[in-house]
Enzyme design. Structure first.
Site, PDB file in Angstrom:
ATOM      1  N   GLY A   1       0.813  -1.224   0.000  1.00 26.75           N
ATOM      2  CA  GLY A   1       0.000   0.000   0.000  1.00 26.75           C
ATOM      3  C   GLY A   1       0.838   1.262   0.000  1.00 26.75           C
TER       4      GLY A   1
ATOM      5  N   ARG B   1       0.201   5.560  -1.919  1.00 26.95           N
ATOM      6  CA  ARG B   1      -0.383   6.783  -1.352  1.00 26.95           C
ATOM      7  C   ARG B   1      -0.079   6.865   0.146  1.00 26.95           C
ATOM      8  NH1 ARG B   1      -4.694   4.588  -4.027  1.00 26.95           N
ATOM      9  NH2 ARG B   1      -5.369   5.656  -5.924  1.00 26.95           N
TER      10      ARG B   1
ATOM     11  N   SER C   1      -3.621   0.321  14.454  1.00 28.57           N
ATOM     12  CA  SER C   1      -4.378   1.554  14.690  1.00 28.57           C
ATOM     13  C   SER C   1      -4.784   1.588  16.153  1.00 28.57           C
ATOM     14  CB  SER C   1      -5.635   1.521  13.822  1.00 28.57           C
ATOM     15  OG  SER C   1      -6.583   2.451  14.286  1.00 28.57           O
TER      16      SER C   1
ATOM     17  N   TYR D   1     -12.818  -3.247  11.589  1.00 22.39           N
ATOM     18  CA  TYR D   1     -11.453  -2.698  11.490  1.00 22.39           C
ATOM     19  C   TYR D   1     -10.689  -2.890  12.808  1.00 22.39           C
ATOM     20  CZ  TYR D   1      -7.962   1.053  10.583  1.00 22.39           C
ATOM     21  OH  TYR D   1      -6.807   1.792  10.403  1.00 22.39           O
TER      22      TYR D   1
ATOM     23  N   ALA E   1      -9.655  -6.467  13.322  1.00 22.66           N
ATOM     24  CA  ALA E   1      -8.549  -6.829  12.431  1.00 22.66           C
ATOM     25  C   ALA E   1      -7.242  -6.200  12.895  1.00 22.66           C
ATOM     26  CB  ALA E   1      -8.880  -6.383  11.009  1.00 22.66           C
ATOM     27  N   LYS E   2      -7.278  -4.932  13.259  1.00 20.37           N
ATOM     28  CA  LYS E   2      -6.041  -4.249  13.668  1.00 20.37           C
ATOM     29  C   LYS E   2      -5.537  -4.793  15.010  1.00 20.37           C
ATOM     30  CE  LYS E   2      -5.106  -1.208  10.381  1.00 20.37           C
ATOM     31  NZ  LYS E   2      -4.003  -1.489   9.449  1.00 20.37           N
TER      32      LYS E   2
HETATM   33  N1  LIG Z   1      -4.595   7.646   8.393  1.00 20.52           N
HETATM   34  C1  LIG Z   1      -4.790   7.287   9.643  1.00 20.52           C
HETATM   35  O1  LIG Z   1      -5.186   8.115  10.498  1.00 20.52           O
HETATM   36  C2  LIG Z   1      -4.540   5.887  10.094  1.00 20.52           C
HETATM   37  C3  LIG Z   1      -4.766   5.584  11.427  1.00 20.52           C
HETATM   38  C4  LIG Z   1      -4.528   4.293  11.871  1.00 20.52           C
HETATM   39  C5  LIG Z   1      -4.063   3.331  10.993  1.00 20.52           C
HETATM   40  N2  LIG Z   1      -3.881   3.651   9.679  1.00 20.52           N
HETATM   41  C6  LIG Z   1      -3.413   2.578   8.792  1.00 20.52           C
HETATM   42  O2  LIG Z   1      -2.326   3.053   8.043  1.00 20.52           O
HETATM   43  C7  LIG Z   1      -2.266   2.306   6.816  1.00 20.52           C
HETATM   44  C8  LIG Z   1      -2.084   3.267   5.655  1.00 20.52           C
HETATM   45  O3  LIG Z   1      -3.247   4.079   5.547  1.00 20.52           O
HETATM   46  P1  LIG Z   1      -3.235   5.563   4.957  1.00 20.52           P
HETATM   47  O4  LIG Z   1      -3.879   6.422   5.961  1.00 20.52           O
HETATM   48  O5  LIG Z   1      -1.894   5.914   4.430  1.00 20.52           O
HETATM   49  O6  LIG Z   1      -4.296   5.381   3.766  1.00 20.52           O
HETATM   50  P2  LIG Z   1      -4.216   5.724   2.205  1.00 20.52           P
HETATM   51  O7  LIG Z   1      -5.547   5.373   1.668  1.00 20.52           O
HETATM   52  O8  LIG Z   1      -3.693   7.097   2.006  1.00 20.52           O
HETATM   53  O9  LIG Z   1      -3.109   4.706   1.668  1.00 20.52           O
HETATM   54  C9  LIG Z   1      -3.323   3.313   1.714  1.00 20.52           C
HETATM   55  C10 LIG Z   1      -2.906   2.703   0.401  1.00 20.52           C
HETATM   56  O10 LIG Z   1      -3.148   1.281   0.497  1.00 20.52           O
HETATM   57  C11 LIG Z   1      -3.686   0.851  -0.738  1.00 20.52           C
HETATM   58  N3  LIG Z   1      -4.503  -0.344  -0.557  1.00 20.52           N
HETATM   59  C12 LIG Z   1      -5.703  -0.459   0.052  1.00 20.52           C
HETATM   60  N4  LIG Z   1      -6.162  -1.708  -0.037  1.00 20.52           N
HETATM   61  C13 LIG Z   1      -5.231  -2.411  -0.727  1.00 20.52           C
HETATM   62  C14 LIG Z   1      -5.129  -3.743  -1.161  1.00 20.52           C
HETATM   63  N5  LIG Z   1      -6.114  -4.617  -0.917  1.00 20.52           N
HETATM   64  N6  LIG Z   1      -4.023  -4.117  -1.842  1.00 20.52           N
HETATM   65  C15 LIG Z   1      -3.023  -3.240  -2.111  1.00 20.52           C
HETATM   66  N7  LIG Z   1      -3.073  -1.945  -1.735  1.00 20.52           N
HETATM   67  C16 LIG Z   1      -4.170  -1.533  -1.056  1.00 20.52           C
HETATM   68  C17 LIG Z   1      -4.536   2.005  -1.229  1.00 20.52           C
HETATM   69  O11 LIG Z   1      -4.734   1.933  -2.645  1.00 20.52           O
HETATM   70  C18 LIG Z   1      -3.715   3.214  -0.790  1.00 20.52           C
HETATM   71  O12 LIG Z   1      -2.866   3.666  -1.824  1.00 20.52           O
HETATM   72  C19 LIG Z   1      -3.540   1.483   6.755  1.00 20.52           C
HETATM   73  O13 LIG Z   1      -3.284   0.161   7.165  1.00 20.52           O
HETATM   74  C20 LIG Z   1      -4.445   2.166   7.763  1.00 20.52           C
HETATM   75  O14 LIG Z   1      -5.407   1.304   8.291  1.00 20.52           O
HETATM   76  C21 LIG Z   1      -4.095   4.904   9.216  1.00 20.52           C
END
Ligand SMILES: NC(=O)c1ccc[n+]([C@@H]2O[C@H](COP(=O)([O-])OP(=O)(O)OC[C@H]3O[C@@H](n4cnc5c(N)ncnc54)[C@H](O)[C@@H]3O)[C@@H](O)[C@H]2O)c1
Length: 275
Positions: A13, A16, A152, A165, A168-169
């Site tokens: 992932g 982005r 998370s 979610y 899972a986390k």
């Molecule tokens: N942003 C937050 O506040 C936050 C908080 C807690 C945890 N997270 C975790 O951080 C991680 C990154 O999230 P983010 O905020 O950067 O989100 P984001 O959407 O900006 O980036 C996540 C990327 O993962 C890719 N993705 C999603 N499902 C996929 C799949 N099945 N196969 C391949 N790629 C896939 C998406 O296309 C995206 O580009 C995630 O696991 C999210 O749960 C984020």
């Protein structure tokens, strides 16, 4: 000498958000990076930007939930860069809803992307890591490798509306602790970073023009209702959401040699928010 010269990293992932910033960070410190994303264009763009900056990267586009993905991801690192030193399970998204409105499919989707996919990636890495560790031990060398699983605060503390979610986390925390015990003898540090609120499309205030993630052909709206987001941010001691770069920096800390004796830990990165 950069901190990660000669290291090979795979980051799911990383087209982005947090993963993307981490890909730039690790590549900037000398690591060769395998960039994965569900979406081809952002993954290729990250690879191009890393190469333009003088770094080394390749793309492994695909859905982490596909049965064969873990093997392909690990193989890409081994065949393209000849090694595997850092694994970051970061790909993910949310599909919120209160329990009485959640379907089996909605619940399972979160387990697929946040639990089964990391499990398969790590299982695919087990044999290569064992082979490398055995060879290095025979040569009298200790090479420390790193796994960072992205969780998370929904997983560590729970969050209303996210039973799928958060389950899972939370499972990812258990996986982290178990694997740190199984892989210590392979010299692999296995840790977890649990984020609070980081500014990415997942946490954008929901407005008229919501972003959507097509997963399984379905556009899933992302973001948090503005009022909920504002209330959450009010309780962050540092007074704001973290940036994707700050989030990536916290993962980076668990990838560099300075953290070589840290394993089995959950690092909460939340600007002080403790819920
Ligand atoms: N942003 C937050 O506040 C936050 C908080 C807690 C945890 N997270 C975790 O951080 C991680 C990154 O999230 P983010 O905020 O950067 O989100 P984001 O959407 O900006 O980036 C996540 C990327 O993962 C890719 N993705 C999603 N499902 C996929 C799949 N099945 N196969 C391949 N790629 C896939 C998406 O296309 C995206 O580009 C995630 O696991 C999210 O749960 C984020």
């Amino acid at each position: 000498m950069r901190r990660l010269d000669g290291k090979v990293a795979i980051i799911s992932g990383s087209g982005r958000g947090i993963g993307r910033e981490l890909a730039f960070k690790l590549a900037g410190q000398g690591a060769s990076v395998v960039v994965n994303d569900l979406d081809e264009a952002p993954a290729n763009e990250v690879v191009t930007q890393i190469r333009d900056a003088g770094g080394t990267a390749t793309a492994c586009v695909g859905d982490v939930t596909a049965d064969e993905f873990g093997e392909r991801f690990v193989r890409t690192a081994l065949e393209t860069f000849g090694g595997l030193d850092i694994i970051v399970n970061n790909a993910g998204y949310t599909r919120d809803g209160v329990i009485q409105k959640q379907t089996d499919e909605q619940f399972q989707a979160m387990l697929d992307v946040h639990v089964s996919a990391p499990f398969r990636i790590l299982r695919a890495a087990a044999e290569p890591l064992r082979t490398m560790a055995r060879k290095e031990a025979a040569e009298g060398r200790e090479v420390i490798r790193k796994v960072v699983n992205i969780s998370s605060m929904a997983g560590t503390h729970g969050n209303a509306g996210q039973i799928n979610y958060s389950a899972a986390k939370s499972a990812l925390v258990g996986m982290t602790k178990t694997l740190s015990k199984e892989w210590g003898r392979l010299k692999v540090c296995v840790n977890c970073v649990a984020f609070g609120i980081i500014d990415t499309r997942l946490t954008q205030p929901i407005s008229g023009s919501e972003a959507s993630i097509p997963i399984g052909g379905q556009p899933l709206h992302t973001g948090i209702p503005s009022a909920v987001r504002d209330a959450l941010l009010d309780s962050v001691p540092l007074g704001r959401a973290g940036t994707a770069r700050e989030a990536a920096d916290s993962i980076y800390l668990l990838c560099v040699p300075e953290s070589d004796y840290i394993s089995g830990q959950v690092l909460v990165v939340s600007g002080g928010l403790s819920l």
